[in-house]
Write an enzyme that holds these catalytic residues in place. Structure first.
Site, mmCIF file in Angstrom:
data_model
loop_
_atom_site.group_PDB
_atom_site.id
_atom_site.type_symbol
_atom_site.label_atom_id
_atom_site.label_comp_id
_atom_site.label_asym_id
_atom_site.label_seq_id
_atom_site.Cartn_x
_atom_site.Cartn_y
_atom_site.Cartn_z
ATOM 1 N N SER A 133 0.908 -1.430 -0.112
ATOM 2 C CA SER A 133 0.012 0.100 -0.024
ATOM 3 C C SER A 133 0.854 1.263 -0.031
ATOM 4 O O SER A 133 2.101 1.249 0.524
ATOM 5 C CB SER A 133 -0.985 -0.089 1.284
ATOM 6 O OG SER A 133 -1.247 1.241 1.545
ATOM 7 N N TYR A 180 -1.345 -0.801 10.707
ATOM 8 C CA TYR A 180 -1.286 -1.087 9.345
ATOM 9 C C TYR A 180 -0.238 -0.726 8.468
ATOM 10 O O TYR A 180 0.534 -1.499 7.775
ATOM 11 C CB TYR A 180 -2.629 -0.361 8.813
ATOM 12 C CG TYR A 180 -2.885 -0.796 7.222
ATOM 13 C CD1 TYR A 180 -3.044 -2.180 7.021
ATOM 14 C CD2 TYR A 180 -2.938 0.447 6.443
ATOM 15 C CE1 TYR A 180 -3.357 -2.307 5.333
ATOM 16 C CE2 TYR A 180 -2.908 0.112 4.958
ATOM 17 C CZ TYR A 180 -3.269 -1.317 4.650
ATOM 18 O OH TYR A 180 -3.646 -1.375 3.020
HETATM 19 N N1 LIG Z 1 -8.686 -0.800 -0.794
HETATM 20 C C1 LIG Z 1 -7.764 0.066 -0.762
HETATM 21 O O1 LIG Z 1 -7.791 1.348 -1.003
HETATM 22 C C2 LIG Z 1 -6.341 -0.626 -0.766
HETATM 23 C C3 LIG Z 1 -5.164 0.369 -0.678
HETATM 24 C C4 LIG Z 1 -4.002 -0.403 -0.488
HETATM 25 C C5 LIG Z 1 -3.624 -1.615 -0.305
HETATM 26 N N2 LIG Z 1 -4.780 -2.391 -0.462
HETATM 27 C C6 LIG Z 1 -4.528 -3.760 0.044
HETATM 28 O O2 LIG Z 1 -5.207 -4.748 -0.776
HETATM 29 C C7 LIG Z 1 -5.437 -5.816 -0.224
HETATM 30 C C8 LIG Z 1 -6.813 -6.359 -0.668
HETATM 31 O O3 LIG Z 1 -7.656 -5.456 0.397
HETATM 32 P P1 LIG Z 1 -9.120 -4.697 -0.282
HETATM 33 O O4 LIG Z 1 -8.959 -3.281 -0.353
HETATM 34 O O5 LIG Z 1 -9.488 -5.511 -1.413
HETATM 35 O O6 LIG Z 1 -10.075 -5.217 1.123
HETATM 36 P P2 LIG Z 1 -11.373 -6.253 1.179
HETATM 37 O O7 LIG Z 1 -12.254 -5.974 0.136
HETATM 38 O O8 LIG Z 1 -11.638 -6.218 2.576
HETATM 39 O O9 LIG Z 1 -10.622 -7.710 0.810
HETATM 40 C C9 LIG Z 1 -9.790 -8.300 1.820
HETATM 41 C C10 LIG Z 1 -9.748 -9.787 1.440
HETATM 42 O O10 LIG Z 1 -8.676 -10.374 2.096
HETATM 43 C C11 LIG Z 1 -9.220 -11.511 2.845
HETATM 44 N N3 LIG Z 1 -8.826 -11.663 3.906
HETATM 45 C C12 LIG Z 1 -8.762 -11.132 5.263
HETATM 46 N N4 LIG Z 1 -8.119 -11.588 6.116
HETATM 47 C C13 LIG Z 1 -7.790 -12.992 5.748
HETATM 48 C C14 LIG Z 1 -7.391 -14.024 6.431
HETATM 49 N N5 LIG Z 1 -7.015 -13.998 7.786
HETATM 50 N N6 LIG Z 1 -7.067 -15.249 5.597
HETATM 51 C C15 LIG Z 1 -7.672 -15.227 4.208
HETATM 52 N N7 LIG Z 1 -8.160 -13.902 3.578
HETATM 53 C C16 LIG Z 1 -8.111 -13.196 4.371
HETATM 54 C C17 LIG Z 1 -10.522 -11.116 2.776
HETATM 55 O O11 LIG Z 1 -11.525 -12.258 3.081
HETATM 56 P P3 LIG Z 1 -13.029 -12.623 3.636
HETATM 57 O O12 LIG Z 1 -13.968 -12.063 2.601
HETATM 58 O O13 LIG Z 1 -12.832 -13.859 4.177
HETATM 59 O O14 LIG Z 1 -12.863 -11.346 4.926
HETATM 60 C C18 LIG Z 1 -10.853 -10.454 1.413
HETATM 61 O O15 LIG Z 1 -11.161 -11.518 0.233
HETATM 62 C C19 LIG Z 1 -5.164 -5.905 1.288
HETATM 63 O O16 LIG Z 1 -3.612 -6.315 1.490
HETATM 64 C C20 LIG Z 1 -4.825 -4.287 1.534
HETATM 65 O O17 LIG Z 1 -3.955 -3.929 2.617
HETATM 66 C C21 LIG Z 1 -5.959 -1.953 -0.339
#
Ligand SMILES: NC(=O)c1ccc[n+]([C@@H]2O[C@H](COP(=O)([O-])OP(=O)(O)OC[C@H]3O[C@@H](n4cnc5c(N)ncnc54)[C@H](OP(=O)(O)O)[C@@H]3O)[C@@H](O)[C@H]2O)c1
Length: 293
Positions: A139, A152
């Protein structure tokens, strides 16, 4: 031969967008999900766009679940995947002093320990083939620390450091490691973060948590995560992938400001943005105009 890519946390957000993007582009995608219901939903979504995605159940914080999942992946493939996209993640909000040990451990376990554990499981086969890719979803917070997201940011800064070391260690075996650093995209991470905010009534930062609640209600306007998925695709297709890919103008702007401005200036801007400091009245008026109020 079709290349197999495992995408962790493919049930929503960036992971879902990435699994669908890669499957549409012809990769053999194995998406991981925590429950069979979420796995089925992922397979259905892939089918609706005419692409196939296989699924494996995985909780990345559980070492046994991880070994079982990657043993299953090895059976489904030629001993292991060509690439892994470590996407599964969560964001624990709260002032550093308000987040307890258990929450800190869960944050670091999910975002930092798990990608390293997965790397240990897939590297031996990649090394045998002298070919493989590991893509870690970090991120912009891995480069620009923010108040109330300290743990985080620590997890993503740790992930960046670990990925840098790993990249150099495995390069002689033909394995490439890249870090994707997105800005802000509209996924479930924000709403889920709100649920994890520490008890507001008992905190010295109650006012800031109240503003965070208000700010996070506006996340519906954030862009779709497709550009992140397309960047993962670009990194997988590249013969020589970049070590890091910053995604989004907001991410590029934040990194530039962090690199060029003195720490006193970046601290001030972040403190104003998170309600820790009140700007002088003329600056407050300018900020209100910028926010379109
Ligand atoms: N959205 C943003 O603006 C942003 C920006 C920078 C980086 N990121 C990074 O992108 C990645 C994905 O996040 P997202 O934004 O797409 O959020 P999200 O929609 O909440 O998706 C998170 C995903 O990770 C899974 N997950 C969480 N904990 C887990 C565990 N213990 N074991 C297996 N799976 C797990 C969730 O599964 P469940 O559905 O079962 O909970 C879901 O599929 C993360 O690493 C986050 O830090 C996001």
């Amino acid at each position: 031969m079709t290349k197999t890519v495992v995408v962790t946390g493919a049930s929503s957000g960036i992971g879902l967008a990435t699994a669908l993007e890669l499957a549409s582009a012809g990769f053999d995608v194995i998406g991981t999900a925590r429950t069979e219901e979420k796995a089925r939903s992922l397979r259905d979504k892939a089918e609706r766009i005419g692409a196939g995605v296989r699924t494996v159940l995985l909780d990345v914080t559980d070492a046994t679940s991880t070994v079982c999942a990657f043993t299953h992946v090895a059976e489904l493939t030629d001993g292991g995947p060509w690439a892994v996209v470590n996407n599964a993640g969560m964001a624990q909000p709260g002032a550093v002093e308000d987040v307890d040990d258990e929450q800190v451990r869960r944050q670091l376990e999910t975002n930092l320990v798990a990608p390293a554990r997965i790397a240990r499981l897939v590297l031996p086969r990649m090394r045998q083939r002298r070919s493989g890719r590991i893509i870690n979803i970090s991120s912009v917070s891995g480069r620009v620390p923010l108040p109330f997201l300290g743990w985080y940011c620590a997890s993503k800064q740790g992930l960046a450091a670990m990925s840098d070391a790993l990249r150099m260690e495995v390069a002689p075996f033909g394995i490439r490691v890249s870090l994707i650093e997105p800005g802000s995209y509209g996924t479930q991470i924000w709403e889920r973060g709100l649920e994890l905010l520490p008890e507001r009534q008992q905190s010295a930062y109650q006012d800031q948590y109240d503003s965070a609640h208000e700010m996070l209600r506006g996340v519906k306007d954030m862009p779709s995560p497709r550009p992140v998925a397309k960047t993962v695709l670009r990194a997988l297709r590249a013969r020589r992938p970049q070590p890091r890919y910053l995604v989004g103008n907001d991410a590029r702007g934040h990194v530039l400001f962090e690199a060029l401005a003195p720490t006193a200036a970046t601290d001030w801007a972040k403190s104003v943005a998170t309600g820790l400091r009140t700007p002088p009245p003329h600056v407050a008026r300018m900020l209100e105009r910028l926010r379109g109020r």
